[in-house]
Each structure stands twice: as structure tokens, then as C-alpha cells.
Design an enzyme around this catalytic site. Sequence first.
Site, PDB file in Angstrom:
ATOM      1  N   HIS A  47      12.311 -21.511 -21.066  1.00  0.00           N
ATOM      2  CA  HIS A  47      12.448 -22.621 -20.114  1.00  0.00           C
ATOM      3  C   HIS A  47      11.304 -23.625 -20.256  1.00  0.00           C
ATOM      4  CE1 HIS A  47      15.318 -20.328 -17.166  1.00  0.00           C
ATOM      5  NE2 HIS A  47      15.951 -20.886 -18.175  1.00  0.00           N
TER       6      HIS A  47
ATOM      7  N   HIS B 133      16.848 -13.209 -16.347  1.00  0.00           N
ATOM      8  CA  HIS B 133      16.586 -14.619 -16.008  1.00  0.00           C
ATOM      9  C   HIS B 133      16.975 -15.466 -17.216  1.00  0.00           C
ATOM     10  CE1 HIS B 133      14.601 -18.081 -14.201  1.00  0.00           C
ATOM     11  NE2 HIS B 133      13.882 -18.236 -15.294  1.00  0.00           N
TER      12      HIS B 133
ATOM     13  N   ASP C 243       9.107 -15.393 -15.175  1.00  0.00           N
ATOM     14  CA  ASP C 243      10.037 -15.616 -14.063  1.00  0.00           C
ATOM     15  C   ASP C 243      10.921 -14.397 -13.809  1.00  0.00           C
ATOM     16  OD1 ASP C 243       9.050 -18.159 -13.819  1.00  0.00           O
ATOM     17  OD2 ASP C 243      10.860 -19.185 -14.525  1.00  0.00           O
TER      18      ASP C 243
ATOM     19  N   ASP D  87       9.527 -25.330 -18.316  1.00  0.00           N
ATOM     20  CA  ASP D  87       8.325 -25.210 -17.480  1.00  0.00           C
ATOM     21  C   ASP D  87       7.459 -24.004 -17.888  1.00  0.00           C
ATOM     22  OD1 ASP D  87      10.464 -23.605 -16.328  1.00  0.00           O
ATOM     23  OD2 ASP D  87       9.136 -23.251 -14.612  1.00  0.00           O
ATOM     24  N   HIS D  88       7.787 -23.403 -19.059  1.00  0.00           N
ATOM     25  CA  HIS D  88       6.965 -22.303 -19.594  1.00  0.00           C
ATOM     26  C   HIS D  88       6.486 -22.578 -21.019  1.00  0.00           C
ATOM     27  CE1 HIS D  88       7.898 -19.565 -16.188  1.00  0.00           C
ATOM     28  NE2 HIS D  88       8.841 -20.476 -16.066  1.00  0.00           N
TER      29      HIS D  88
ATOM     30  N   HIS E 237       5.247 -18.604 -10.799  1.00  0.00           N
ATOM     31  CA  HIS E 237       5.511 -19.575  -9.724  1.00  0.00           C
ATOM     32  C   HIS E 237       4.959 -19.090  -8.383  1.00  0.00           C
ATOM     33  CE1 HIS E 237       8.387 -22.243 -11.879  1.00  0.00           C
ATOM     34  NE2 HIS E 237       8.716 -21.133 -12.534  1.00  0.00           N
TER      35      HIS E 237
ATOM     36  N   HIS F 124       9.462 -16.871 -21.884  1.00  0.00           N
ATOM     37  CA  HIS F 124      10.852 -17.284 -22.094  1.00  0.00           C
ATOM     38  C   HIS F 124      10.900 -18.774 -22.386  1.00  0.00           C
ATOM     39  CE1 HIS F 124      10.355 -18.097 -17.789  1.00  0.00           C
ATOM     40  NE2 HIS F 124      11.490 -18.761 -17.753  1.00  0.00           N
TER      41      HIS F 124
HETATM   42 FE    FE Z   1       9.878 -21.084 -14.383  1.00  0.00          FE
HETATM   43 ZN    ZN Z   2      12.359 -19.770 -15.932  1.00  0.00          ZN
END
Ligand code: FE
Ligand code: ZN
Length: 242
Positions: A58, A114, A133, A60-61, A171, A56
Site C-alpha cells: 500500500h 489485509h 496494517d 502509505d507504506h 497507524h 505490504h
Molecule cells: Fe496503512
Molecule cells: Zn495498508
Amino acid sequence: MTVEIVRIPVLSDNYVWLMHDAASGETVVIDPAVAEPVLEAAAKRGWRITQIWNTHWHPDHVGGNAEIKAATNCSISGPSAEAERIPTLDHKVAGGDQVKIGTIAADVIDVPAHTAGHIAYHLPSEKTVFVGDTLFAMGCGRLFEGTAEQMFDNMQRLAALPDETAVYCAHEYTLSNGRYALVAEPDNEHIVARMNAVEAARARGDATVPTSISLEKATNPFMRAKNAQELAERRAAKDSFQ
Ligand code: FE
Ligand code: ZN
């Protein structure tokens, strides 16, 4: 399992996964939050990164996409529904599509909620699924762009994978998820036993991911929710849980 999978802990609690297929020499990075530790981990093993798979949009990905691509000339696959938000994509994929590492296939599964276009990558021959996530050890992702109904469907779809499937989450949230799981299902002995093991592992500094479909079916209050309404209530309670 013929592939080798390496965990790279980055930022405060992200796991980037590096998957290597010796037969083809291919190496895939799943959800690179950042580039440098990933490039280092590959170099240390003499692996050449050939692909990135994103679950996805985001940051942090996908934060490491551009730098890893610049360094390796790898190709990047990710959710077609989020292509505008992941400008580095080469291959836009969605549920029903397949991607490959060497000759090994990964089925793309749609798991929106998400984020609106979130996908997972399931490698049946490796008994492995990368869920980003969407599913966590004893938890699920927050409902930023979707509904409890969608997340309930996602949980059912993932629960239908073979029990022994290893679940690679993005995570390390297990301790916090487990504390809520104990409240959601106080009589569930599997959660109590798992939390004892999780607390010991975290005290040693060990990771608690990957998990497995069978373990989540026994201990995950979101996968165990009887319907979307119960999942919604549990998600709301966890959002405000201290
Ligand atoms: Fe994340
Ligand atoms: Zn995420």
C-alpha cells in the site's frame, strides 16, 4: 533491547518507524509512507539509513521508498508475493526468511489478509514485532485481499509471540478501535480501563503505539475472537461502525 526505535508521525495517522543499532551503525526504516520527515529524523540524530523494510504494497507504506533509496543508497526488503507492486525492492522475503540489522535477526512472518502478501518482522532478541496494517491496538487490518480465516490464523500466530513483545503498528487507530471494542465486549474491564488511558493520552496528543502482545490478548476483540466466524462478524461490524 539494544536497538533504539523512533516514531515518526506522518500523513493523517501513519507511523513510520526508524530503528537504529549503535553497534553496527545500521538504521532501518519500516514502512516509509513518505521520505522527507524520515530523512530529517535520521539526519537530526546523525544516523545513516541503510535499509528499508516494507510490510505490504500500500502506498502509505512504500511511498517514500524511491526517494529514501536515492538519497541514501539503502537496500529495500519487502514481501516477495507483492514484488510487482513494490518496484523498488532489492530483497524479496517471505515467511521463514530472516533479515538483519547489524547482527540482530528479524524473522519474517507471513500474515496475509489485509493484502495477499503482507508480512511482519519479528526481532526475538529485541522483543519487538513490526506488524504493518495486520494488528492494531484493539484492532486488525481490513480484509482487502484475504479472508477472515487468514486473519484469524494471523492473530493466533501473533498471539503466540512472547507476552512482553512490543507491537509496532503503522497507524494510530486506537481510539476508534477501542470504541468498537467496548461494544464487542461490553463486560471486558480491561478494555474499559485501557480506553480511559487511551482517551487521556489522545487528549494530551500522545501516541498509543507501540502496544504489546499481552495487552492485545486482554483487549483486542479480533485477537480474542474464538474462531474465524466470530472474527468475520466482528470485522464486518467494525467496517460499518460509526
Ligand atoms: Fe496503512
Ligand atoms: Zn495498508
